[in-house]
Design a protein around this motif. Structure first.
Motif, PDB file in Angstrom:
ATOM      1  N   ALA A 257       0.840  -1.194   0.000  1.00  0.00           N
ATOM      2  CA  ALA A 257       0.000   0.000   0.000  1.00  0.00           C
ATOM      3  C   ALA A 257       0.876   1.245   0.000  1.00  0.00           C
ATOM      4  CB  ALA A 257      -0.921   0.016   1.218  1.00  0.00           C
ATOM      5  N   THR A 258       0.300   2.352  -0.466  1.00  0.00           N
ATOM      6  CA  THR A 258       0.978   3.650  -0.475  1.00  0.00           C
ATOM      7  C   THR A 258       0.065   4.704   0.106  1.00  0.00           C
ATOM      8  OG1 THR A 258       2.267   3.072  -2.447  1.00  0.00           O
ATOM      9  CG2 THR A 258       2.081   5.414  -1.907  1.00  0.00           C
ATOM     10  N   LYS A 259       0.615   5.541   0.990  1.00  0.00           N
ATOM     11  CA  LYS A 259      -0.174   6.592   1.615  1.00  0.00           C
ATOM     12  C   LYS A 259       0.571   7.914   1.478  1.00  0.00           C
ATOM     13  CE  LYS A 259      -1.980   8.063   6.130  1.00  0.00           C
ATOM     14  NZ  LYS A 259      -2.041   7.731   7.583  1.00  0.00           N
TER      15      LYS A 259
END
Length: 267
Positions: A257-259
């Protein structure tokens, strides 16, 4: 067949009279002498060598070499010179490592020999063609292109480990050995040694328990299976111009995931 032109007495006298000598008796104007005499530089160099040998020309003395920076050699520099010289390194390479001129290194080595601090060893003896052939036939490389049998080569060639390393490097430079180490890698042998060292160094630190998986099956008409898994994640945070980026990776390198958030905390 090209017949070499004999040197005349007049040419030899001109050479002796007009040769411009450095403090070490190295001839500085060989190019000009060759042009004036209508000869090649190599021809003049060879003639000067023969005149020195016959005592008709001053012998070179590198102990008189002048260091442009006028610095005295320290004990640590002498130790490095001795170590590199024994490995077969050139005067130029030794000089570059110490920010010294090639001639000053030559003079220092001569001085170290005269004072007995540096003795002639097998390292300074030229490699015979038989020794080189033995090395080339028996050298082995690991999967990253590093030689992995220096000790064996040293035994076969009657050379030290350092001498074998130096010779392999020179054979790579002149193209005799085409196998080169891969960029960004280390030898397999070195990696294993480092892993062993780290295992011993951090032996007192308990190893992290392996991930466990708990599975609980709920009986229902659809035979639905529910799994609860505990996993480890790798978090990489990059902040550029106030914008924060968080990337979550699985242990195998897969991006999970990327935030992204800005300086105000907005996603």
């Amino acid at each position: 067949m090209i017949r070499l032109k004999n040197w005349t007495t007049k040419e030899i006298e001109y050479l002796k009279k007009n040769a411009l000598l450095a403090e070490t008796n190295v001839v500085l104007n060989v190019e000009q002498l060759a042009k004036k005499l209508g000869r090649t530089r190599k021809s003049v160099d060879v003639k000067i060598y023969k005149l020195r040998r016959d005592g008709q020309f001053p012998q070179t003395d590198f102990s008189k070499a002048f260091d442009p920076k006028g610095r005295k050699f320290t004990d640590s520099e002498d130790k490095r010179i001795i170590a590199m010289y024994k490995k077969g390194e050139s005067y130029a390479d030794i000089g570059n490592s110490l920010d010294r001129s090639e001639s000053s290194i030559g003079g220092r080595i001569m001085r170290l020999k005269k004072t007995g601090k540096l003795k002639q060893t097998i390292a300074q003896k030229n490699w015979t063609q038989t020794e080189v052939d033995t090395l080339l036939v028996n050298i082995q490389f690991d999967e990253n292109g590093y030689c992995c049998n220096h000790t064996e080569l040293g035994r076969l060639c009657n050379r030290t480990y350092e001498q074998v390393v130096g010779k392999i490097n020179r054979l790579r430079k002149d193209g005799t050995i085409n196998t080169s180490p891969k960029n960004g890698t280390t030898s397999i042998k070195s990696k294993k040694a480092m892993d062993k060292f780290n295992d011993a160094r951090f032996a007192h630190i308990p190893k992290k328990k392996e991930d466990t998986t708990m599975v609980k099956t709920v009986e229902n008409p659809s035979n639905v299976s529910i799994e609860s898994k505990q996993i480890s994640l790798i978090l990489i945070i990059v902040i550029v111009n106030g914008q924060r980026t968080e990337q979550y990776f699985l242990p195998n390198g897969e991006l999970l995931a990327t935030k992204k958030t800005d300086s105000a905390g907005k996603q």
